[in-house]
Motif scaffolding. Structure first.
Motif, PDB file in Angstrom:
ATOM      1  N   ALA A  56      61.467  83.148 -22.305  1.00  0.00           N
ATOM      2  CA  ALA A  56      60.378  83.931 -21.710  1.00  0.00           C
ATOM      3  C   ALA A  56      60.267  83.655 -20.221  1.00  0.00           C
ATOM      4  O   ALA A  56      60.099  84.587 -19.414  1.00  0.00           O
ATOM      5  N   ARG A  57      60.368  82.394 -19.836  1.00  0.00           N
ATOM      6  CA  ARG A  57      60.299  82.051 -18.409  1.00  0.00           C
ATOM      7  C   ARG A  57      61.508  82.595 -17.654  1.00  0.00           C
ATOM      8  O   ARG A  57      61.390  83.060 -16.514  1.00  0.00           O
ATOM      9  N   ARG A  61      61.064  85.414 -14.616  1.00  0.00           N
ATOM     10  CA  ARG A  61      61.480  85.053 -13.269  1.00  0.00           C
ATOM     11  C   ARG A  61      62.809  85.679 -12.865  1.00  0.00           C
ATOM     12  O   ARG A  61      63.343  85.363 -11.807  1.00  0.00           O
ATOM     13  N   SER A  62      63.328  86.555 -13.692  1.00  0.00           N
ATOM     14  CA  SER A  62      64.635  87.124 -13.409  1.00  0.00           C
ATOM     15  C   SER A  62      64.551  88.146 -12.274  1.00  0.00           C
ATOM     16  O   SER A  62      63.474  88.658 -11.949  1.00  0.00           O
ATOM     17  N   ARG A  91      56.392  91.425 -16.993  1.00  0.00           N
ATOM     18  CA  ARG A  91      56.512  90.017 -16.603  1.00  0.00           C
ATOM     19  C   ARG A  91      55.267  89.228 -17.011  1.00  0.00           C
ATOM     20  O   ARG A  91      55.379  88.053 -17.400  1.00  0.00           O
ATOM     21  N   ASP A  92      54.105  89.862 -16.942  1.00  0.00           N
ATOM     22  CA  ASP A  92      52.891  89.203 -17.410  1.00  0.00           C
ATOM     23  C   ASP A  92      52.975  88.935 -18.915  1.00  0.00           C
ATOM     24  O   ASP A  92      52.471  87.911 -19.406  1.00  0.00           O
ATOM     25  N   ARG A  96      52.721  85.430 -20.760  1.00  0.00           N
ATOM     26  CA  ARG A  96      51.747  85.164 -21.819  1.00  0.00           C
ATOM     27  C   ARG A  96      52.435  84.488 -23.009  1.00  0.00           C
ATOM     28  O   ARG A  96      51.871  83.577 -23.616  1.00  0.00           O
ATOM     29  N   ILE A  97      53.638  84.944 -23.341  1.00  0.00           N
ATOM     30  CA  ILE A  97      54.408  84.272 -24.398  1.00  0.00           C
ATOM     31  C   ILE A  97      54.668  82.822 -24.007  1.00  0.00           C
ATOM     32  O   ILE A  97      54.494  81.898 -24.810  1.00  0.00           O
ATOM     33  N   ALA A  98      55.092  82.616 -22.762  1.00  0.00           N
ATOM     34  CA  ALA A  98      55.389  81.265 -22.286  1.00  0.00           C
ATOM     35  C   ALA A  98      54.149  80.379 -22.334  1.00  0.00           C
ATOM     36  O   ALA A  98      54.211  79.209 -22.741  1.00  0.00           O
ATOM     37  N   ASP A  99      53.002  80.919 -21.933  1.00  0.00           N
ATOM     38  CA  ASP A  99      51.760  80.139 -21.967  1.00  0.00           C
ATOM     39  C   ASP A  99      51.391  79.762 -23.399  1.00  0.00           C
ATOM     40  O   ASP A  99      50.918  78.639 -23.662  1.00  0.00           O
ATOM     41  N   THR A 100      51.593  80.683 -24.338  1.00  0.00           N
ATOM     42  CA  THR A 100      51.305  80.398 -25.746  1.00  0.00           C
ATOM     43  C   THR A 100      52.206  79.277 -26.259  1.00  0.00           C
ATOM     44  O   THR A 100      51.750  78.369 -26.964  1.00  0.00           O
ATOM     45  N   CYS A 101      53.474  79.330 -25.894  1.00  0.00           N
ATOM     46  CA  CYS A 101      54.413  78.288 -26.313  1.00  0.00           C
ATOM     47  C   CYS A 101      54.062  76.941 -25.688  1.00  0.00           C
ATOM     48  O   CYS A 101      54.128  75.895 -26.350  1.00  0.00           O
TER      49      CYS A 101
END
Length: 222
Positions: A56-57, A61-62, A91-92, A96-101
């Motif tokens: 996700a990150r 950031r790609s 990207r948001d 959000r997926i990254a924050d959940t993980c």
């Protein structure tokens, strides 16, 4: 043993996308994130979550344009959740997926901080993957705009090429495999063998590549 060898099916963002795509109903953002947490509990805890987090990150950031990122996501989830319908920039959504993980991992390790995604560990596979993509490009491009379930995605093939060249062989290959499975693109035993060899090079369990969802024809020479 590499923790990935314990994942007997697709993992990371593509593993999450696979299960979203299997849902009979269209999901919303909370439903997708809830599914991510339930999968994490079932599939290996923090080791599994960190793979989703890294993907996700990497996508958020790609350097790929938003249209390409959206095409990759929509194809991977079989059209079951479109962040744009929830007024979420793509990207948001990945953030959000990254924050959940991250929150999941911090349950057991409050000091956890995500690391920056590592550079592509197998740059030698880039040309091989691009050759495989170009070999099915015409069929995949047609399916991407005529499928009855996924909205037309004319940007999908260029997006997959960009994922391989900018996102690296690992994530690029798994996104490519998801598209091949979602659109049920016919392949022969020769291509399957090459896919499986790429998977072994990347450290995947054999079932990550062929999980029964590739459309393999015994008499097709490719």
């Amino acid at each position: 043993m590499d923790p990935r060898q314990d994942f007997h099916e697709d993992f990371g963002i593509t593993g999450l996308a696979r299960y979203i795509g299997m849902q009979l109903e269209y999901l919303d953002a909370p439903g997708c994130l809830d599914l991510a947490l339930r999968l994490s509990e079932d599939r290996g805890g923090s080791a599994y979550v960190k793979e989703v987090l890294d993907d996700a990150r990497r996508l958020a950031r790609s350097s790929m344009p938003d249209e390409a990122l959206s095409a990759l996501w929509l194809a991977a989830v079989n059209g079951r959740f479109d962040p744009a319908r929830a007024n979420l920039p793509i990207r948001d959504w990945f953030d959000r997926i990254a924050d959940t993980c991250t929150g999941y991992v911090r349950r057991d390790d409050p000091s956890f901080e995500p690391e920056e995604p590592e550079p592509d560990g197998h740059p030698e596979l880039g040309a091989t993957l691009l050759a495989e993509l170009r070999a099915v490009e015409a069929v995949l491009a047609e399916k991407a705009v005529t499928d009855l379930y996924v909205p037309p995605l004319p940007a999908l093939v260029p997006a997959l090429e960009a994922a391989i060249t900018t996102g690296g062989a690992d994530l690029g290959f798994r996104l490519f495999l998801r598209a091949m499975k979602v659109y049920f693109i016919p392949i022969g035993p020769g291509r399957l063998a090459r896919f499986e060899e790429i998977g072994r090079t990347l450290g995947y369990h054999d079932w990550v590549v062929e999980d029964g969802n590739l459309n393999v024809w015994a008499d097709l020479e490719d």
